[in-house]
Design an enzyme around this catalytic site. Structure first.
Site, PDB file in Angstrom:
ATOM      1  N   GLY A  19      41.071 -41.894  85.456  1.00  0.00           N
ATOM      2  CA  GLY A  19      42.483 -42.167  85.173  1.00  0.00           C
ATOM      3  C   GLY A  19      43.302 -42.277  86.442  1.00  0.00           C
ATOM      4  O   GLY A  19      43.092 -41.533  87.402  1.00  0.00           O
ATOM      5  N   SER A  20      44.234 -43.247  86.449  1.00  0.00           N
ATOM      6  CA  SER A  20      45.109 -43.426  87.617  1.00  0.00           C
ATOM      7  C   SER A  20      46.563 -43.177  87.240  1.00  0.00           C
ATOM      8  O   SER A  20      47.482 -43.709  87.848  1.00  0.00           O
ATOM      9  CB  SER A  20      44.950 -44.849  88.174  1.00  0.00           C
ATOM     10  OG  SER A  20      45.254 -45.793  87.143  1.00  0.00           O
ATOM     11  N   GLY A  21      46.765 -42.375  86.192  1.00  0.00           N
ATOM     12  CA  GLY A  21      48.137 -42.009  85.797  1.00  0.00           C
ATOM     13  C   GLY A  21      48.620 -40.866  86.657  1.00  0.00           C
ATOM     14  O   GLY A  21      48.132 -40.651  87.779  1.00  0.00           O
TER      15      GLY A  21
ATOM     16  N   GLY B  59      48.270 -37.583  86.388  1.00  0.00           N
ATOM     17  CA  GLY B  59      47.277 -36.565  86.703  1.00  0.00           C
ATOM     18  C   GLY B  59      46.242 -37.087  87.672  1.00  0.00           C
ATOM     19  O   GLY B  59      45.974 -36.480  88.720  1.00  0.00           O
TER      20      GLY B  59
ATOM     21  N   VAL C 183      35.965 -45.882  80.944  1.00  0.00           N
ATOM     22  CA  VAL C 183      34.906 -44.886  80.766  1.00  0.00           C
ATOM     23  C   VAL C 183      34.664 -44.720  79.269  1.00  0.00           C
ATOM     24  O   VAL C 183      35.606 -44.478  78.499  1.00  0.00           O
ATOM     25  CB  VAL C 183      35.319 -43.539  81.392  1.00  0.00           C
ATOM     26  CG1 VAL C 183      34.279 -42.469  81.074  1.00  0.00           C
ATOM     27  CG2 VAL C 183      35.513 -43.680  82.892  1.00  0.00           C
TER      28      VAL C 183
ATOM     29  N   GLU D  42      65.860 -43.526  74.487  1.00  0.00           N
ATOM     30  CA  GLU D  42      66.116 -44.392  75.641  1.00  0.00           C
ATOM     31  C   GLU D  42      66.012 -45.865  75.242  1.00  0.00           C
ATOM     32  O   GLU D  42      66.839 -46.686  75.637  1.00  0.00           O
ATOM     33  CB  GLU D  42      65.118 -44.054  76.761  1.00  0.00           C
ATOM     34  CG  GLU D  42      65.392 -42.682  77.345  1.00  0.00           C
ATOM     35  CD  GLU D  42      64.428 -42.251  78.444  1.00  0.00           C
ATOM     36  OE1 GLU D  42      64.855 -41.526  79.336  1.00  0.00           O
ATOM     37  OE2 GLU D  42      63.252 -42.620  78.389  1.00  0.00           O
TER      38      GLU D  42
ATOM     39  N   ASP E 185      47.920 -35.076  79.717  1.00  0.00           N
ATOM     40  CA  ASP E 185      48.109 -35.274  78.274  1.00  0.00           C
ATOM     41  C   ASP E 185      46.849 -34.988  77.467  1.00  0.00           C
ATOM     42  O   ASP E 185      46.903 -34.900  76.242  1.00  0.00           O
ATOM     43  CB  ASP E 185      48.547 -36.728  77.994  1.00  0.00           C
ATOM     44  CG  ASP E 185      50.012 -36.951  78.323  1.00  0.00           C
ATOM     45  OD1 ASP E 185      50.660 -36.010  78.811  1.00  0.00           O
ATOM     46  OD2 ASP E 185      50.497 -38.078  78.102  1.00  0.00           O
TER      47      ASP E 185
ATOM     48  N   ALA F 189      55.023 -35.651  82.637  1.00  0.00           N
ATOM     49  CA  ALA F 189      54.468 -36.096  83.910  1.00  0.00           C
ATOM     50  C   ALA F 189      54.218 -34.909  84.852  1.00  0.00           C
ATOM     51  O   ALA F 189      53.187 -34.840  85.513  1.00  0.00           O
ATOM     52  CB  ALA F 189      55.419 -37.100  84.556  1.00  0.00           C
TER      53      ALA F 189
HETATM   54  C1  FAD Z   1      57.153 -44.435  77.176  1.00  0.00           C
HETATM   55  C2  FAD Z   1      56.914 -43.092  77.789  1.00  0.00           C
HETATM   56  C3  FAD Z   1      57.960 -42.408  78.366  1.00  0.00           C
HETATM   57  C4  FAD Z   1      57.752 -41.160  78.954  1.00  0.00           C
HETATM   58  N1  FAD Z   1      58.803 -40.516  79.526  1.00  0.00           N
HETATM   59  C5  FAD Z   1      58.594 -39.360  80.175  1.00  0.00           C
HETATM   60  C6  FAD Z   1      59.655 -38.711  80.870  1.00  0.00           C
HETATM   61  O1  FAD Z   1      60.792 -39.184  80.869  1.00  0.00           O
HETATM   62  N2  FAD Z   1      59.372 -37.566  81.540  1.00  0.00           N
HETATM   63  C7  FAD Z   1      58.116 -37.025  81.560  1.00  0.00           C
HETATM   64  O2  FAD Z   1      57.896 -35.989  82.218  1.00  0.00           O
HETATM   65  N3  FAD Z   1      57.115 -37.597  80.890  1.00  0.00           N
HETATM   66  C8  FAD Z   1      57.309 -38.741  80.212  1.00  0.00           C
HETATM   67  N4  FAD Z   1      56.277 -39.348  79.548  1.00  0.00           N
HETATM   68  C9  FAD Z   1      54.972 -38.670  79.503  1.00  0.00           C
HETATM   69  C10 FAD Z   1      54.200 -38.851  80.786  1.00  0.00           C
HETATM   70  O3  FAD Z   1      54.193 -40.199  81.169  1.00  0.00           O
HETATM   71  C11 FAD Z   1      52.795 -38.319  80.549  1.00  0.00           C
HETATM   72  O4  FAD Z   1      52.875 -36.961  80.232  1.00  0.00           O
HETATM   73  C12 FAD Z   1      51.925 -38.513  81.777  1.00  0.00           C
HETATM   74  O5  FAD Z   1      51.796 -39.869  82.081  1.00  0.00           O
HETATM   75  C13 FAD Z   1      50.559 -37.883  81.568  1.00  0.00           C
HETATM   76  O6  FAD Z   1      49.751 -38.126  82.664  1.00  0.00           O
HETATM   77  P1  FAD Z   1      48.181 -38.306  82.477  1.00  0.00           P
HETATM   78  O7  FAD Z   1      47.599 -38.483  83.836  1.00  0.00           O
HETATM   79  O8  FAD Z   1      47.660 -37.228  81.628  1.00  0.00           O
HETATM   80  O9  FAD Z   1      48.042 -39.631  81.632  1.00  0.00           O
HETATM   81  P2  FAD Z   1      48.514 -41.096  81.966  1.00  0.00           P
HETATM   82  O10 FAD Z   1      49.605 -41.098  82.961  1.00  0.00           O
HETATM   83  O11 FAD Z   1      48.729 -41.736  80.658  1.00  0.00           O
HETATM   84  O12 FAD Z   1      47.258 -41.739  82.677  1.00  0.00           O
HETATM   85  C14 FAD Z   1      46.065 -41.986  81.988  1.00  0.00           C
HETATM   86  C15 FAD Z   1      45.206 -42.869  82.866  1.00  0.00           C
HETATM   87  O13 FAD Z   1      43.903 -42.931  82.347  1.00  0.00           O
HETATM   88  C16 FAD Z   1      43.480 -44.272  82.216  1.00  0.00           C
HETATM   89  N5  FAD Z   1      42.521 -44.289  81.134  1.00  0.00           N
HETATM   90  C17 FAD Z   1      42.710 -44.009  79.829  1.00  0.00           C
HETATM   91  N6  FAD Z   1      41.546 -44.061  79.158  1.00  0.00           N
HETATM   92  C18 FAD Z   1      40.601 -44.396  80.062  1.00  0.00           C
HETATM   93  C19 FAD Z   1      39.212 -44.602  79.985  1.00  0.00           C
HETATM   94  N7  FAD Z   1      38.538 -44.473  78.848  1.00  0.00           N
HETATM   95  N8  FAD Z   1      38.554 -44.958  81.109  1.00  0.00           N
HETATM   96  C20 FAD Z   1      39.207 -45.091  82.278  1.00  0.00           C
HETATM   97  N9  FAD Z   1      40.531 -44.895  82.414  1.00  0.00           N
HETATM   98  C21 FAD Z   1      41.214 -44.538  81.322  1.00  0.00           C
HETATM   99  C22 FAD Z   1      44.761 -45.037  81.959  1.00  0.00           C
HETATM  100  O14 FAD Z   1      44.611 -46.397  82.254  1.00  0.00           O
HETATM  101  C23 FAD Z   1      45.687 -44.307  82.932  1.00  0.00           C
HETATM  102  O15 FAD Z   1      45.472 -44.773  84.238  1.00  0.00           O
HETATM  103  C24 FAD Z   1      56.457 -40.589  78.944  1.00  0.00           C
HETATM  104  C25 FAD Z   1      55.408 -41.277  78.362  1.00  0.00           C
HETATM  105  C26 FAD Z   1      55.629 -42.519  77.785  1.00  0.00           C
HETATM  106  C27 FAD Z   1      54.487 -43.267  77.160  1.00  0.00           C
END
Ligand code: FAD
Length: 483
Positions: free
Chosen positions: A17-19, A21, A85, A180, A318, A329
């Site tokens: 994942g490149s989000g 986390g 993955v 929003e 998440d 985030a």
């Molecule tokens: C519309 C929206 C608005 C939001 N607003 C807020 C806010 O205002 N404030 C706040 O704190 N939080 C907010 N959030 C929540 C916040 O964005 C998430 O809590 C945060 O992004 C979680 O980070 P993460 O790394 O767990 O997942 P993500 O950031 O979702 O990253 C997941 C990563 O995994 C990759 N991935 C997924 N499945 C696979 C797979 N099978 N193989 C390879 N790669 C994969 C995806 O492409 C992505 O790069 C919002 C979310 C959304 C959708």
């Protein structure tokens, strides 16, 4: 189909994942004596909190989605691989991903899983066809096309009923994303599009924000929820609470009231922002490690974010369930940094049993409702209105990745907030129709591999793609759905 193995000599860390986390974990691993491989299904890091601004024409894709390999280019111990993955083998320490026809198996000594969450329709996945969610760049661009397309179609219509349906926008879910988005659709219709049509009055568009809960922004509660509600109503957003969606189709949705009565809202453009479901990879991890899994599919991790029996495997953001931490985030970013720190400590000889538990530092949460108005909660401190908006502006700029993203976003904001203009009002047919076309292609491929397809591989895919993207062949329902 080819299988490749990515060899590594030092301790090998794989990050999925490149989000928030994944990227923050990878960055924190930059100075460790390990080889890091980040595998993600997109080429970019995505700043999800500002997706709604891409959907409503304020920001461009580039502003909120820098290329991951560019962000990590100076980090010599890190390789970025594109791929989805689909299999994790905890026992043998491998992650298998797929990109197009190519399968790649990457070995790991330590693993950080941060694959995030998708939209949940609470068992009604078929709603997605007509009420898409907003989790990815594709979703936001599709939505932009649907919103702007509805105005365009209304301008062409002479039927008052059809016009009303086209100019009714329904956002399902009154959490931060729904609030929003509803606020921005209202501002788009009242300010940006005002006086740009000759046949319709865009300012009379109906924006409905609907939720089964009894208030908007229920997580904020009390004064802030009331403030948000008042500001939205001031913008002309219709708020309908205690209302459950029971059906969605091309022309509208069916809503059930608390007393059991059902009613219908005629609307072409619907958006779903009502629930989340963690990545299905969580189920694999739970099955292999014996970890529990909660209702949203999140993996119940140990206090050091690792899996039972696998101190070298961390689940963060998440996807993790720990102490009822919210899907924010900051939770993901802090989890990523923490996991990286534990891996570095292990490399220096620390026993995993000596790890301090993960402690989340709550920096607060906020939602913007319209230009110059936001609500923010930091501990017991509650801020709203202009002050809240300044706080929102500052925090979002701070956490946007990359200096150029910050600068371009600031310029786009200046344009959108101080004038009626928005820089990103282009929408293409591909944006709107591609999802439906891709889904058809996948469906076709699945039936073909299951032995049901009769056409040859090349011909079948090509024919279906053409049929799905060619508007002349798409059904009226598809066209309506596309808004
Ligand atoms: C519309 C929206 C608005 C939001 N607003 C807020 C806010 O205002 N404030 C706040 O704190 N939080 C907010 N959030 C929540 C916040 O964005 C998430 O809590 C945060 O992004 C979680 O980070 P993460 O790394 O767990 O997942 P993500 O950031 O979702 O990253 C997941 C990563 O995994 C990759 N991935 C997924 N499945 C696979 C797979 N099978 N193989 C390879 N790669 C994969 C995806 O492409 C992505 O790069 C919002 C979310 C959304 C959708």
């Amino acid at each position: 189909m080819s299988v490749e193995s990515v060899e590594a000599a030092r301790h090998r860390v794989v990050v999925i994942g490149s989000g928030f986390g994944g990227l923050f974990a990878a960055q924190a691993l930059g100075r460790t004596d390990a080889d890091v491989t980040l595998v993600a299904r997109t080429t970019h890091h995505l700043f999800q909190p500002l997706l709604y601004q891409v959907a409503t024409g304020i920001l461009s894709v580039g502003d909120i989605a820098p290329a991951t390999r560019m962000v990590l280019r100076k980090q010599e111990n890190t390789q970025v691989l594109l791929g989805e993955v689909d299999h994790i083998d905890l026992e043998n320490g491998t992650v298998t991903s797929q990109f197009l026809e190519r399968r790649t198996t990457t070995d790991f000594d330590s693993l950080i899983v941060s694959a995030g969450a998708g939209q949940s329709y609470f068992g009604n996945d078929h709603f997605a066809e007509f009420a898409p969610g907003m989790k990815t760049i594709d979703d936001a661009l599709e939505l932009r096309g649907r919103i702007l397309g509805a105005f365009e179609q209304a301008e062409l219509s002479n039927d008052p009923e059809e016009q009303a349906r086209l100019l009714t926008f329904v956002v399902v879910g009154a959490g931060p994303t729904g609030v929003e988005l509803a606020g921005q659709i209202a501002e788009l219709s009242r300010r940006t599009l005002k006086d740009t049509f000759r046949h319709i009055d865009s300012t009379r568009a109906r924006v409905v924000l609907l939720d089964g809960a009894s208030d908007v922004l229920p997580v904020y509660g009390g004064k802030l929820s009331k403030k948000a509600r008042k500001t939205l109503e001031g913008l002309g957003v219709e708020i309908q609470l205690g209302a459950m969606v029971t059906g969605v189709d091309a022309d509208g949705l069916t809503v059930k009231e608390k007393d059991g009565t059902e009613r219908r809202i005629e609307s072409q453009c619907k958006v779903w922002s009502a629930g989340v479901a963690a990545s299905p990879l969580g189920k694999q991890l739970a099955a292999q490690s014996g970890a529990g899994i909660d209702r949203a599919g999140r993996v119940e991790v140990l206090p050091d974010l690792s899996l039972p029996g696998y101190p070298n495997v961390f689940v963060i953001g998440d996807m993790m369930s720990l102490d009822k931490l919210p899907g924010l985030a900051q939770v993901a970013m802090q989890g990523g940094k923490y996991a990286a720190k534990q891996i570095a400590a292990s490399l220096e000889g620390q026993d995993p049993s000596q790890r301090p538990p993960f402690k989340y530092f709550d920096k607060g949460s906020m939602a913007t409702i319209s230009r110059f108005s936001a609500v923010a909660k930091v501990g017991k401190l509650e801020i709203s209105g202009f002050l809240g908006w300044i706080a929102w502006l500052f925090i979002h700029l701070l956490y946007l990745v990359g200096f150029s993203s910050k600068m371009s976003t600031l310029l786009s904001w200046a344009q959108a907030f101080f004038s009626a203009g928005r820089n990103e009002m282009a929408a293409t047919e591909q944006q709107v129709f591609a999802r439906i076309a891709i889904e058809r292609l996948r469906h076709h491929e699945n039936s073909r591999t299951a032995g049901n397809g009769s056409a040859t591989e090349q011909g079948a895919a090509g024919t279906d793609a053409a049929a799905a993207t060619d508007n002349s062949d798409s059904s009226p329902a598809d066209r309506k759905a596309a808004g």
